[in-house]
Scaffold this motif. Structure first.
Motif, PDB file in Angstrom:
ATOM      1  N   ALA A  90       0.828  -1.205   0.000  1.00 54.29           N
ATOM      2  CA  ALA A  90       0.000   0.000   0.000  1.00 54.29           C
ATOM      3  C   ALA A  90       0.867   1.262   0.000  1.00 54.29           C
ATOM      4  O   ALA A  90       0.564   2.228  -0.713  1.00 54.29           O
ATOM      5  CB  ALA A  90      -0.937  -0.005   1.191  1.00 54.29           C
ATOM      6  N   LEU A  91       1.940   1.248   0.765  1.00 48.78           N
ATOM      7  CA  LEU A  91       2.811   2.422   0.826  1.00 48.78           C
ATOM      8  C   LEU A  91       3.496   2.709  -0.511  1.00 48.78           C
ATOM      9  O   LEU A  91       3.786   3.860  -0.822  1.00 48.78           O
ATOM     10  CB  LEU A  91       3.854   2.253   1.927  1.00 48.78           C
ATOM     11  CG  LEU A  91       3.305   2.320   3.351  1.00 48.78           C
ATOM     12  CD1 LEU A  91       4.403   2.030   4.358  1.00 48.78           C
ATOM     13  CD2 LEU A  91       2.656   3.664   3.631  1.00 48.78           C
ATOM     14  N   VAL A  94       0.782   4.625  -2.687  1.00 51.09           N
ATOM     15  CA  VAL A  94       0.210   5.871  -2.178  1.00 51.09           C
ATOM     16  C   VAL A  94       0.611   7.081  -3.030  1.00 51.09           C
ATOM     17  O   VAL A  94      -0.239   7.903  -3.365  1.00 51.09           O
ATOM     18  CB  VAL A  94       0.571   6.074  -0.686  1.00 51.09           C
ATOM     19  CG1 VAL A  94       0.326   7.502  -0.232  1.00 51.09           C
ATOM     20  CG2 VAL A  94      -0.219   5.108   0.169  1.00 51.09           C
ATOM     21  N   HIS A  98      -4.747   7.192  -7.029  1.00 54.15           N
ATOM     22  CA  HIS A  98      -5.778   8.028  -6.434  1.00 54.15           C
ATOM     23  C   HIS A  98      -6.630   7.228  -5.457  1.00 54.15           C
ATOM     24  O   HIS A  98      -7.186   7.790  -4.531  1.00 54.15           O
ATOM     25  CB  HIS A  98      -6.675   8.625  -7.526  1.00 54.15           C
ATOM     26  CG  HIS A  98      -5.954   9.570  -8.415  1.00 54.15           C
ATOM     27  ND1 HIS A  98      -5.676   9.291  -9.731  1.00 54.15           N
ATOM     28  CD2 HIS A  98      -5.426  10.795  -8.180  1.00 54.15           C
ATOM     29  CE1 HIS A  98      -5.028  10.312 -10.270  1.00 54.15           C
ATOM     30  NE2 HIS A  98      -4.852  11.228  -9.356  1.00 54.15           N
ATOM     31  N   GLN A  99      -6.717   5.920  -5.690  1.00 53.33           N
ATOM     32  CA  GLN A  99      -7.545   5.068  -4.830  1.00 53.33           C
ATOM     33  C   GLN A  99      -6.986   3.661  -4.817  1.00 53.33           C
ATOM     34  O   GLN A  99      -6.442   3.182  -5.807  1.00 53.33           O
ATOM     35  CB  GLN A  99      -8.980   5.051  -5.349  1.00 53.33           C
ATOM     36  CG  GLN A  99      -9.921   4.247  -4.492  1.00 53.33           C
ATOM     37  CD  GLN A  99     -11.173   5.016  -4.142  1.00 53.33           C
ATOM     38  OE1 GLN A  99     -11.470   6.024  -4.755  1.00 53.33           O
ATOM     39  NE2 GLN A  99     -11.907   4.535  -3.179  1.00 53.33           N
ATOM     40  N   PHE A 100      -7.162   2.977  -3.673  1.00 53.22           N
ATOM     41  CA  PHE A 100      -6.743   1.584  -3.513  1.00 53.22           C
ATOM     42  C   PHE A 100      -7.970   0.781  -3.116  1.00 53.22           C
ATOM     43  O   PHE A 100      -8.599   1.067  -2.100  1.00 53.22           O
ATOM     44  CB  PHE A 100      -5.663   1.476  -2.420  1.00 53.22           C
ATOM     45  CG  PHE A 100      -5.052   0.106  -2.309  1.00 53.22           C
ATOM     46  CD1 PHE A 100      -3.804  -0.159  -2.848  1.00 53.22           C
ATOM     47  CD2 PHE A 100      -5.726  -0.925  -1.654  1.00 53.22           C
ATOM     48  CE1 PHE A 100      -3.233  -1.423  -2.744  1.00 53.22           C
ATOM     49  CE2 PHE A 100      -5.173  -2.184  -1.548  1.00 53.22           C
ATOM     50  CZ  PHE A 100      -3.922  -2.433  -2.091  1.00 53.22           C
ATOM     51  N   ASP A 138       2.139  14.841  -3.699  1.00 53.87           N
ATOM     52  CA  ASP A 138       1.540  14.959  -2.379  1.00 53.87           C
ATOM     53  C   ASP A 138       1.061  16.387  -2.188  1.00 53.87           C
ATOM     54  O   ASP A 138       1.391  17.278  -2.965  1.00 53.87           O
ATOM     55  CB  ASP A 138       2.525  14.556  -1.278  1.00 53.87           C
ATOM     56  CG  ASP A 138       3.845  15.299  -1.375  1.00 53.87           C
ATOM     57  OD1 ASP A 138       3.928  16.291  -2.121  1.00 53.87           O
ATOM     58  OD2 ASP A 138       4.791  14.899  -0.700  1.00 53.87           O
TER      59      ASP A 138
END
Length: 146
Positions: A90-91, A94, A98-100, A138
């Motif tokens: 997941a990291l 990121v 835009h979405q997981f 970011d």
């Protein structure tokens, strides 16, 4: 009509997505790529609004693919659909996704995620703003005096 590109190295997953998303065929034009290289070739041929990619694929994985997409096609909405939800995975996505979404994911959840992302994209009507926001890695934090 929105153009979506689904990327997964598992043919059974792609076939399942085709069946599951068949009701969306009147709202979405969908292509299904059996890996990152095929996805890049499809993107070179014609533009897409959204890419939905698996994470673990041989050769170029999903995070690397989405890095390329962010650089070459910053206006494209980038969504990860993966069965591997470890923190390290997941990291890695990121900064580029835009979405997981975690597998298994039902059609309604996927439809809502795509529609929300596209709706937000539509709010950014100025092309230069959309390209700038799409390329952001970011967001800065608020200043202390705020």
């Amino acid at each position: 009509m929105r153009r979506l590109l689904f990327v997964d190295d598992e043919p059974r997953i792609l076939e399942g997505l085709k069946r599951m998303l068949r009701p969306q065929r009147h709202q979405w034009e969908m292509e299904f790529a059996p890996g990152s290289e095929a996805a890049l070739a499809l993107m070179e041929a014609s533009p897409f609004d959204v890419i939905v990619s698996d994470m673990r694929m041989p050769g170029m994985d999903g995070a690397a693919l989405l890095c390329v997409v962010r650089e070459k096609y910053p206006q494209m909405v980038r969504i990860v659909l993966s069965g591997h939800t470890e923190l390290s995975t997941a990291l890695r996505v990121v900064p580029v996704a835009h979405q997981f979404l975690a597998k298994p994911c039902d059609a309604e959840m996927l439809r809502i995620a795509v529609e929300r992302a596209c709706h937000l994209k539509a709010l950014l009507t100025d092309d230069s703003i959309r390209l700038t926001v799409g390329a952001l890695g970011d967001l800065p934090s608020l200043p202390r005096t705020y």
